[in-house]
Scaffold this active site. Structure first.
Site, PDB file in Angstrom:
ATOM      1  N   HIS A   7      32.737  47.956  38.357  1.00  0.00           N
ATOM      2  CA  HIS A   7      33.342  46.701  38.832  1.00  0.00           C
ATOM      3  C   HIS A   7      34.859  46.844  38.806  1.00  0.00           C
ATOM      4  O   HIS A   7      35.507  46.665  37.772  1.00  0.00           O
ATOM      5  CB  HIS A   7      32.887  45.543  37.950  1.00  0.00           C
ATOM      6  N   TYR A  54      39.148  41.581  37.250  1.00  0.00           N
ATOM      7  CA  TYR A  54      38.765  42.069  35.932  1.00  0.00           C
ATOM      8  C   TYR A  54      39.546  43.337  35.580  1.00  0.00           C
ATOM      9  O   TYR A  54      40.515  43.690  36.245  1.00  0.00           O
ATOM     10  CB  TYR A  54      37.249  42.242  35.867  1.00  0.00           C
ATOM     11  N   ASN A 111      43.896  37.292  46.280  1.00  0.00           N
ATOM     12  CA  ASN A 111      45.238  36.722  46.161  1.00  0.00           C
ATOM     13  C   ASN A 111      45.181  35.301  45.620  1.00  0.00           C
ATOM     14  O   ASN A 111      44.457  34.462  46.152  1.00  0.00           O
ATOM     15  CB  ASN A 111      45.936  36.703  47.527  1.00  0.00           C
ATOM     16  N   ASN A 113      37.738  41.535  41.739  1.00  0.00           N
ATOM     17  CA  ASN A 113      37.690  40.134  41.303  1.00  0.00           C
ATOM     18  C   ASN A 113      38.511  39.820  40.057  1.00  0.00           C
ATOM     19  O   ASN A 113      38.203  38.896  39.302  1.00  0.00           O
ATOM     20  CB  ASN A 113      36.233  39.696  41.110  1.00  0.00           C
ATOM     21  N   THR A 117      26.887  36.733  38.039  1.00  0.00           N
ATOM     22  CA  THR A 117      26.692  36.336  36.647  1.00  0.00           C
ATOM     23  C   THR A 117      25.769  35.122  36.571  1.00  0.00           C
ATOM     24  O   THR A 117      25.959  34.146  37.292  1.00  0.00           O
ATOM     25  CB  THR A 117      28.050  35.986  36.010  1.00  0.00           C
TER      26      THR A 117
END
Length: 364
Positions: free
Chosen positions: A176, A181, A234, A179, A27
């Site tokens: 995606h 989302y 985690n 991570n 990003t």
């Protein structure tokens, strides 16, 4: 000039990559315009980095509902499709290949980004994150649990975004699923408290991913579709490894063999999970035994470590993130054993050229 396995060409199905160095999605928040459109500046940024064997764009939002960060380009409007065409034309003009990463942030968002409405997510679990809004960082809230109709609409939004990406000239798309989302929120037992067909069992929590893939099969070439996963995430983004994480990701990756994808993009642990019995310690090595297709592996690799993982056969390609921010000619610097520019973290998400397109190359 050095010759090593990372500089060798690679065939991604029928797509010919010039080397095995992949630019990871990152990003950059440079689409500060009313339509959140990728601009000529975006095109220049990716053009400068087109010597990568493959570029994966920053996450691009599949719908207004998917938005979780300000100033990120979307791919749900005609104007956005035309904006991304500038980038694909620029990269292809340099002989490069480029995939669009399709993104929905789910709970990682804020009502300010949704006209005051709560963001949609699998369940009402607050990820406890700071969200980048137009007024700066604000704490996340408990999201609105998605109805079945919301889930179906989101599946269709992924489908339409993939169609839009190919219209924009991309060589492929990456879903995606990593991570913390939306898709990983569905996968994660501590985020997904649903009691319908999208919750509970491993198969149900993974269902949304395969619903999306089954829809994509009807409209695009699956050899140009990929999936990104972070199995050992985690304590970050509200995700925890649990007693079913290994079984869930084994199930997902095993089933992905049935789809003839371009690749799966895996991430080694972000944090030390050596004390967590249920965590997969060596992600590439673990899934190489399960997955029959191309694996891209990511996690702060040096050139030497990248060569090692490729020579070991645990992955086929290696993705680099931050080094590509400061080194548009990262491939050439690796070949020449040249020093790398250091990135300016203060400009990772700020508007304009500074810290975006103004890093020097070896020849400048």
């Amino acid at each position: 000039m050095e010759t090593a396995i990372i500089f060798e060409p690679y065939s991604l199905n029928e797509l010919k990559l010039n080397n095995r160095i992949v630019m990871a999605p990152m990003t950059r928040s440079r689409s500060a315009n009313p339509g959140n459109v990728a601009t000529e500046l975006t095109a220049l940024y990716y053009k400068q980095r087109a010597s990568a064997g493959l570029i994966i764009t920053e996450g691009t939002f599949i719908s207004k509902e998917a938005v979780g960060v300000v100033n990120v380009p979307g791919i749900y409007s005609q104007e956005q499709i035309q904006g991304w065409q500038l980038t694909t034309d620029a990269v292809h003009g340099e002989g490069g290949k480029i995939f669009a990463q399709l993104w929905h942030t789910g709970a990682y968002s804020h009502p300010d980004l949704h006209d005051g409405k709560k963001p949609l997510a699998p369940s009402d679990v607050n990820p406890g994150q700071q969200v980048f809004t137009a007024e700066g960082f604000k704490p996340s809230v408990a999201p609105q649990p998605m109805t079945i109709d919301d889930v179906k609409r989101t599946v269709n939004d992924f489908k339409q975004a993939a169609i839009n990406a190919f219209e924009a000239g991309f060589d492929g798309v990456e879903l995606h699923g990593a991570n913390g989302y939306l898709l990983q929120q569905f996968f994660s037992k501590n985020n997904n408290h649903r009691e319908d067909e999208y919750g509970g069992t491993v198969e149900n929590r993974a269902r949304i991913l395969f619903d999306i893939l089954d829809e994509l099969k009807e409209v695009v070439d699956m050899k140009r579709v990929a999936v990104r996963l972070n199995p050992s995430l985690n304590g970050i983004m509200g995700i925890l490894v649990d007693d079913e994480s290994k079984a869930l990701y084994n199930y997902i990756v095993n089933r992905l063999n049935d789809y003839s994808l371009a690749y799966i993009h895996l991430i080694e642990p972000f944090t030390d999970v050596s004390a967590i019995q249920d965590a997969i310690q060596k992600v590439a090595k673990h899934f190489r035994k399960i997955y029959n297709g191309t694996i891209i592996i990511n996690r702060a690799f040096t050139k030497e470590a990248a060569n090692q993982v490729l020579n070991d056969g645990d992955a086929n390609l290696v993705s680099f993130g931050v080094p590509f921010i400061a080194n548009p000619d990262l491939v050439e610097r690796f070949k020449a054993n040249a020093a790398l520019n250091q990135p300016d973290q203060a400009t990772f998400y700020t508007p304009g050229e500074k810290g975006y397109t103004d890093y020097p190359s070896l020849n400048s």
